[in-house]
Each structure stands twice: as C-alpha cells, then as structure tokens.
Design a protein around this motif. Structure first.
Motif, PDB file in Angstrom:
ATOM      1  N   GLU A   6       0.832  -1.205   0.000  1.00 59.75           N
ATOM      2  CA  GLU A   6       0.000   0.000   0.000  1.00 59.75           C
ATOM      3  C   GLU A   6       0.865   1.254   0.000  1.00 59.75           C
ATOM      4  O   GLU A   6       1.995   1.253   0.501  1.00 59.75           O
ATOM      5  N   LYS A  19      -5.780   9.521  -2.065  1.00 60.31           N
ATOM      6  CA  LYS A  19      -5.948   8.344  -2.908  1.00 60.31           C
ATOM      7  C   LYS A  19      -4.903   7.320  -2.512  1.00 60.31           C
ATOM      8  O   LYS A  19      -3.708   7.561  -2.619  1.00 60.31           O
ATOM      9  N   SER A  21      -3.142   3.524  -2.917  1.00 62.55           N
ATOM     10  CA  SER A  21      -2.840   2.541  -3.947  1.00 62.55           C
ATOM     11  C   SER A  21      -2.399   1.248  -3.299  1.00 62.55           C
ATOM     12  O   SER A  21      -1.773   1.250  -2.238  1.00 62.55           O
ATOM     13  N   THR A  78      -3.013  -3.027  -9.833  1.00 62.93           N
ATOM     14  CA  THR A  78      -3.102  -2.062  -8.744  1.00 62.93           C
ATOM     15  C   THR A  78      -4.565  -1.729  -8.455  1.00 62.93           C
ATOM     16  O   THR A  78      -5.363  -1.554  -9.386  1.00 62.93           O
ATOM     17  N   TYR A  80      -7.077   0.914  -6.175  1.00 65.31           N
ATOM     18  CA  TYR A  80      -7.044   2.240  -5.590  1.00 65.31           C
ATOM     19  C   TYR A  80      -8.229   2.453  -4.656  1.00 65.31           C
ATOM     20  O   TYR A  80      -9.268   1.809  -4.792  1.00 65.31           O
TER      21      TYR A  80
END
Length: 122
Positions: A6, A19, A21, A78, A80
C-alpha cells in the motif's frame, strides 16, 4: 502467494481527499477479490470496500458510501481507494487484502499488505 504493497497515506484536513494505492503481485489475481480494510487505535479491523479483478462488482461499508471509491487498473495490478470528504473518524491504518470471494469479514482474506496510515485532522 501474493504480495501487497500500500501507499498514499498521509495527513489531511477534514473535508480533504487522499488516494490510496495497492500494488499486487505473485498470485493469479483474476479469480480473486481485492479489499480495503481499516483499523483505528483500540478498535477492530473493519471492512471498507472490495472489488473483483475481472468483474465490476463493488461493495462499500455504509460509513464510506458516497465518499470513497474503489477502482482497479488490471494492467498495473493495482487497486485504488479514492477518499473524498474525509472525516476525523476515518483516521486509521488502511490495509489492502486479497481473497477468493467478496466479503466483509477479515477471515475471508488470506493475504494482507503492511498498511498505510491515514490521519484526518479536525
């Protein structure tokens, strides 16, 4: 096995956005679901949102509906978590996890990242 990393946490004022990831590797992810959980000090880890790698199915905790959005980039492996309208009660360590089914229970997910801290000041 799967490895999850993360990033994107930090300090933000109430009403702001972050945000997160989660970069995933090491497992054939197409059959699996990805989720975000969070854990505040002294509290149990709680479900935030989940999404399927090949489906458009998403689920959200009632506490974040309309404010948080989970999404994915299959090419980058990935996931989000766009967090808008952040509140002080959103302060927690946010964890990414992967498991074979969409679920809100911690036990349903078998691989976890190390977590990223999100702090929302009032």
């Amino acid at each position: 096995q799967a490895q999850l990393v993360e990033s994107g946490g930090g300090l933000v004022q109430a009403g702001g956005s972050l945000k997160l990831s989660c970069a995933a590797s090491g497992r054939t992810l197409r059959s699996y679901f990805m989720a975000w959980f969070r854990q505040a000090p002294g509290k149990e880890r709680e479900f935030v949102a989940c999404i399927g790698w090949i489906s458009i199915i998403t689920y959200y905790a009632d506490s974040v509906k309309g404010r948080f959005t989970i999404s994915k980039d299959n090419a980058k492996n990935t996931v989000y978590l766009q967090m808008n309208g952040l509140k002080p009660e959103d302060t927690a360590v946010y964890y990414c996890a992967t498991g074979p089914r969409p679920a809100t229970e911690v036990a349903a997910y078998d691989y976890w990242g190390q977590g990223t801290q999100v702090t929302v000041s009032s």
